[in-house]
Design an enzyme around this catalytic site. Structure first.
Site, PDB file in Angstrom:
ATOM      1  N   GLU A 118      49.549 -95.248   2.636  1.00 46.69           N
ATOM      2  CA  GLU A 118      48.824 -95.700   3.832  1.00 46.69           C
ATOM      3  C   GLU A 118      47.875 -94.572   4.212  1.00 46.69           C
ATOM      4  OE1 GLU A 118      49.057 -98.571   5.617  1.00 46.69           O
ATOM      5  OE2 GLU A 118      50.561 -99.489   4.315  1.00 46.69           O
TER       6      GLU A 118
ATOM      7  N   CYS B  27      44.487 -94.066  12.807  1.00 43.60           N
ATOM      8  CA  CYS B  27      43.896 -94.339  11.483  1.00 43.60           C
ATOM      9  C   CYS B  27      42.962 -95.533  11.506  1.00 43.60           C
ATOM     10  CB  CYS B  27      44.995 -94.551  10.464  1.00 43.60           C
ATOM     11  SG  CYS B  27      46.138 -95.853  10.927  1.00 43.60           S
TER      12      CYS B  27
END
Ligand code: NAD
Length: 450
Positions: A207, A241
């Site tokens: 990720e 993010c």
């Protein structure tokens, strides 16, 4: 390190982690521990990132508790072997897929959501029946300490163990053979993890990050766009993010949008304690270097001692500016303008595939065009970041923003090997495919297969 890895291997071999009752019990233990440690977790997040109690709950503690609730509700169904269709030429057989735990797993987390980003994958790893070593970020020390207390007082280390230290500890963990590695962090470290995992052919979920664009066209509800972008960008001081990294606004609505954006920020950030701080001095100085003073149209007040940077807008930015050369990961929002959507799409196609993309428009054709032509991990139309909250849809990147996805059932799936098998009847045997072969058999086979 090797002792704990061996202990976990032994424990997995006892098969205890595999039963539904065991998995359920562990999820309940995790839930109860998180509730018991709520205040300590919040205090630690405030110390590390000046995260408000509200954000700590919605984006970390409550987020994970909701995920546990969702998993407890569906786990039994997810664990059941699934019957699948079988083609006619396999007459007499039935087909199945069962999810089996990989075994020993490793979860490595980043600093920005230091609780959610290790405990959310942990929910999937427990649900799938694995043992786990957790390596949280070394940058959020107070949170790391509470996590150590929470995990070690809740789980036996031969089942779930938390290991702390700097990146060298992560590097030595990666030298060992795990059955699955789940990593959240930067693209650069993701590459190191992938390389190390490849030595043992260990499957991974990565990720990662990147620069996530937001497009605002002429038809957009600009007030809604401004409010949503202000929220998604400045949450956790931009250290998210999937935060909108930069904005492309149509030139005809640029001025109006900019004014609405300033108003939205003024309205949302009236209390100083609602705004997070930058995690460390290195990142504070890195961010300061991304601010070209001649482009600042809003904000840019800071406090070096506190590592605070106020929401800052840079206008009329181009790809030559420093702020466009790397993932920002802070409360700085560059605004660029476009005239032709097709040209913008062509430009964005030349960039790395981002983790998220947000589009503000009222035109269906524009949504179709942007979503069909651009590749990105996930995103939203007329909203920012909220797609991450839905456990019914997978969350992850593509290209340099990541490999694989998780959340909800996808978390259970990625931490499980999908073992497929057939069960054949003993009443008769289909021998058409067996030797000796003949033209007659081949003709028959052709009829069935083509
Ligand atoms: P990072 O990559 O620097 O660190 C993440 C983890 O990797 C830490 O636990 C650290 O100990 C370890 N690590 C660091 N250097 C290492 C090395 N050389 N060898 C082995 N391990 C090493 O990431 P960060 O700065 O903590 O987090 C910010 C990044 O994470 C941003 O790029 C952001 O986009 C990304 N991120 C992605 C997601 C997502 O869900 N896709 C979520 C949060 C953050």
């Amino acid at each position: 390190m090797i002792e704990i890895i061996n202990q976990q291997k032994k424990f997995f071999q006892t098969n205890q982690t595999k039963s539904y009752t065991f998995r359920r019990m562990q999820l309940i233990k995790l839930r109860d521990a998180m509730i018991a440690y709520e205040d300590q977790l919040k205090e630690a997040l405030f110390e590390d990132l000046h995260k408000s109690s509200f954000e700590s709950y919605t984006t970390e503690i409550g987020f994970t508790l909701h995920s546990i609730r969702h998993t407890l509700k569906h786990l039994h169904k997810w664990m059941k072997p699934k019957k699948k269709k079988t083609p006619i030429f396999m007459l007499g057989s039935k087909s199945y897929v069962m999810s089996e735990p990989y075994g020993q797993t490793l979860i490595i987390g980043p600093y920005n959501y230091p609780i959610q980003l290790v405990l959310e994958p942990l929910v999937g790893a427990i649900a799938a029946g694995n043992t786990v070593i957790i390596k949280p970020s070394e940058f959020t020390k107070a949170t790391e300490k509470v996590l150590v207390d929470l995990i070690s007082s809740t789980f036996d280390p031969s089942y779930i163990k938390i290991m702390t230290g700097d990146y060298k500890v992560t590097a030595s963990l990666l030298e060992h053979k795990f059955d699955y590695i789940f990593f959240t962090g930067s693209t650069k470290v993701g590459q190191i993890v992938y390389e190390q995992a490849s030595k043992h052919l260990t499957p991974v979920t990565l990720e990662l990050g990147g620069k996530s664009p937001t497009i605002i066209d002429e038809t957009a509800d600009l007030k809604k766009a401004a409010a949503s972008i202000s929220f998604g960008k400045f949450l956790n001081a931009g250290q998210t993010c999937i935060a909108p990294d930069y904005i492309y606004v149509h030139k005809n609505v640029h001025d109006q949008f900019l004014e609405l954006l300033k108003k939205a920020i003024d309205k949302q950030y009236t209390k100083i304690d609602d705004m997070g701080y930058i995690v460390n001095d290195r990142h504070f100085h890195r961010l300061q270097n991304l601010i070209s003073l001649d482009k600042v149209v809003y904000g840019n007040s800071s406090n070096e001692h506190k590592r605070f940077i106020s929401p800052t807008i840079l206008d009329r930015v181009t790809w030559h500016d420093n702020v466009m050369k790397e993932e920002i990961f802070g409360p700085i929002l560059p605004i660029l303008v476009y005239e032709e959507l097709d040209e913008l799409i062509d430009l964005l196609k030349t960039k790395e595939k981002p983790l998220a993309l947000y589009l503000f428009t009222k035109q269906k054709a524009v949504i179709k065009k942007v979503f069909n032509q651009l590749s990105f991990g996930g995103g939203a139309v007329n909203d920012t970041i909220m797609h991450v909250s839905n456990p019914y849809i997978p969350f992850g990147g593509v290209g340099t923003s990541g490999i694989g996805s998780y959340h909800g059932q996808t978390s259970f799936n990625i931490f499980s090997h999908q073992k497929s098998y057939i069960k054949s009847t003993t009443l008769f045997k289909m021998t058409l495919g067996y030797p000796p072969y003949s033209d007659k058999k081949e003709k028959l086979v052709k009829k069935v297969l083509k």
